[in-house]
Each structure stands twice: as C-alpha cells, then as structure tokens.
Design an enzyme around this catalytic site. Sequence first.
Site, PDB file in Angstrom:
ATOM      1  N   LYS A 138       8.418 -17.319 -10.588  1.00  0.00           N
ATOM      2  CA  LYS A 138       7.993 -15.934 -11.269  1.00  0.00           C
ATOM      3  C   LYS A 138       6.613 -16.773 -12.082  1.00  0.00           C
ATOM      4  O   LYS A 138       6.638 -17.522 -12.919  1.00  0.00           O
ATOM      5  CB  LYS A 138       8.604 -15.171 -12.379  1.00  0.00           C
ATOM      6  CG  LYS A 138       8.135 -14.052 -12.758  1.00  0.00           C
ATOM      7  CD  LYS A 138       9.079 -13.212 -13.746  1.00  0.00           C
ATOM      8  CE  LYS A 138       8.439 -12.064 -14.510  1.00  0.00           C
ATOM      9  NZ  LYS A 138       8.981 -11.655 -15.419  1.00  0.00           N
TER      10      LYS A 138
ATOM     11  N   ASN B 293       0.704  -1.308   0.073  1.00  0.00           N
ATOM     12  CA  ASN B 293      -0.127   0.136  -0.221  1.00  0.00           C
ATOM     13  C   ASN B 293       0.888   1.208  -0.004  1.00  0.00           C
ATOM     14  O   ASN B 293       2.025   1.128   0.134  1.00  0.00           O
ATOM     15  CB  ASN B 293      -0.968   0.136   1.286  1.00  0.00           C
ATOM     16  CG  ASN B 293      -0.105   0.041   2.580  1.00  0.00           C
ATOM     17  OD1 ASN B 293       0.532   0.967   2.816  1.00  0.00           O
ATOM     18  ND2 ASN B 293      -0.354  -1.229   3.166  1.00  0.00           N
TER      19      ASN B 293
END
Length: 424
Positions: free
Chosen positions: A303, A223
């Site tokens: 990934k 955030n």
Amino acid sequence: MSFDLSVIPNKNIIVGITGGIAAYKSAILVRRLKDAGFNVRVVMTEGAQAFITPLTFQALSGNPVHTQLLDPEAEAGMGHIELARWADLVLIAPASCDTLAKFAAGLADDLLSTLYLATSAPVWVAPAMNQQMWAAKATQRNLATLVDDGVHVIMPESGSQACGDVGLGRMPEPEELARQVTDYFHKAQRAIAEKFGLLASKHVVITAGPTREAIDPVRYISNHSTGKMGFALAAACYAAGAKVTLIAGPVSLDTPNGVRRINVSSAVQMLDTSMQLLDEGCDVFIATAAVADYRVAEVAEHKIKKSGDELDIALIKNPDIVATIAQQDKRPFMVGFAAETRNVEEYAAGKLEAKKLDMIACNDVSRADIGFASDENAMTVFFAEGYHLPKRDLEKASKQEIAQQLVEAIHDALHHDPAQDEAF
Ligand code: C5P
C-alpha cells in the site's frame, strides 16, 4: 425469431387441487406461477374445497375457479373441453390417491378427471398423502399405470406428515414445483431457439462492465460502467439461440439465465480471456466493456503511504481488446460500441474503420436520459462498407429492447449478401 427466457409469455397452466392437507401449499404455488408470468386457472375437486376455499384461488389466480362439471353457468363460460384445450400444462398438486386411482382407471365423474381425459397437454401430478397410503400396492399400481400413460410424476418427499407419521408422502414445497414448471418451459423454448433463433448455433462472446486497474493492493483506477448493456445483450443473444460467454468486469449484476460468465478485473485479463475464447471458436464478438484506456505502469507491491502533497503515477496504454481480436486470423464478426458526446456519426465511422469492426453501435452520452447508468438507451448502428447496409437508428427504449434490435442487426449483417443487392 427470438425468445425472452426471463419470463414465460402467454403460457397457460391449469392447477388441479384435490383433497389433502397439502392443498394449503397450492395457494403459494399459484402465486409463484403467476409471478413467473404464467396464466393460471384453478380446478378444485369437492375434497379440495373442504381444505381451502375457491375464493382464495380466485384472488390469487385472477380467474374464476372451476369446481363443477355439470354446472350450466360455468359450462357457458369456459366449459371443460375449452379448459382442456386452453391448458399448455395441467399440474395436479396435491394429487390425492383417490384422484390418481380415477386417472388410472379413466373415470370421468367430476371436472378434474374429465379434464384429465379431455386434454392433450402434458399432465403432471404431485402426489401427497399419508406414507402408508403412498406405499399401498394399489397406489403404486396406479402410479405405474399413469407413468405408462405419459403422466409426469413429481415424487413426494420424505419427512414428518400432518397426521403425525414420518415417511414418504409430503408434497414438495411450492417454490420447487413452480421452479420445475418454469424450467420445463424454459427448456422447451431453448430447444426451439437453438433450432430457429436468429443466432442459432453461434457462439457469441461479449465483454461487459468496467475494468479495474490496480494502483497498489488496495486501490485501483476504474469507471462508472454498470455492464447493463452487455448483460442485456447476453440475455438477448441466448434467447436468440446462441451459446453465450460473458466476460464481465466487476459489476453487481446477476448472470442472465443460460449464459456462461467469466469474471475478470483488468483490461489485460479481459484480453487474455478473449483470446482463449477465440481459440474455443467464436462466431460473434461484442465489445460493450468500458475498458480503461490506461493502466498503472508499475503496480506497487505494498500500500502506497501518504507522503508529499503530490503523487505521480505513471500510466501506460492498455491493449485495445476489440481491435486486437479483429486482427486475428480466426476473426469473428466484430461488434463495437462507441459512446460520444459530439460528432457521433463521424467518430463512429472512424472507429469502425480504425478497429476493423463489422458493426458499431454508438450513442450520444451527452444526452442525460440515456447511456451509462440509465436503464434506457438510444443508438445508431453502422455497418462496415462491405456489407452495403444503411445505418439504423434505434429509438430510445429499454436496454433489453435495444439489445433485441442489435441481435436483429447482427443477424441481418451475418446473412446479408451484398452481391444480391441491386442497389449497389
Ligand atoms: O476507443 P473507444 O474506447 O471509444 O472504443 C470503444 C469500443 O472499443 C467499445 O466497443 C469497447 O468495448 C472497445 N474497447 C476495447 N478495448 C479497449 C478500449 C475499447 O475493446 N482498450
């Protein structure tokens, strides 16, 4: 009582400059001391003025430069006795061997040597001279006398000298001198804060910044929290005499002076570190971190490759750090934060109760002018019922000022005895 250690407020330094080529470095020294927040007045000997002009120092210090002992006009302004009383520290840089000899002998035939005798402030000398003159028996004898008399000698450095010699006698760089002076006042202030500060002898642990929840080795959920409020609080608690440990999520902020910082990434790491610190002994726990509510259930080992049009990632709830700490046996005084967009008071009261906090500071993040990335904040502070303390509105102010007021609120709650409170 609280002490801002980022700048030194209202401390007066006299920089005495004597005749030597190192006098050119003193211009930077005065500049650096001003930058650090000191009031600076410069006293120059006649010899110093052969190397650099008083006008330079007048411009840099913002004060008239003192050069004469027997100048009626100067004495009518700030005479040598007033000057001696004004100083919190007298720093002679560079200090020539002639000046050292005068000080050691107690002569008072010019302004600087008179000032030396007349001041009760600490006197520091930074000798600078040719290496042979430094090594001379008379110079060493004088230095030994000065040390005996309580003068602090900043040792010269070794290196190539303006005269072509190589050896001991170079004045340390002005930045280094300014650092030592600043350090001295910081230490003095810290000693007072540790004795008399609002949070003297308390260990305060603060969580700050966002957490980062990994999705795979290169991606994460996070955030926009900047950590500014937590870092400002860490500085304010330290200034109030506390020992402070800051558990910081990934933020790009400098660690406040004197504060121990432990960097973490995820909510789980933040909780583990908090629990360890609880074992160390913690008196006040302040949770300013914007902890991610959820983390990825299974972090991919490699990934994740682009495939279909949609990607589902299962999330699981993160532990509530502040609530977990509040449930422990050795529970410190617990402070939480709440950022709300509506029903601020109602939600804050609910969190205070649900998380078993002692105090909660909440702000209305629907206001564009305060909160998250802003340098300013406005808050309302609520205390748990048992404290019988009314709520406090902290008007919009810098995060530093808000932090200071929060420290006062914590102090008041820690020392409030409801039994003595007639009103309840
Ligand atoms: O529930 P909410 O996130 O609004 O609560 C905010 C307060 O709780 C803040 O003090 C925050 O640092 C703390 N908190 C926590 N751990 C969480 C979530 C919030 O310590 N997982």
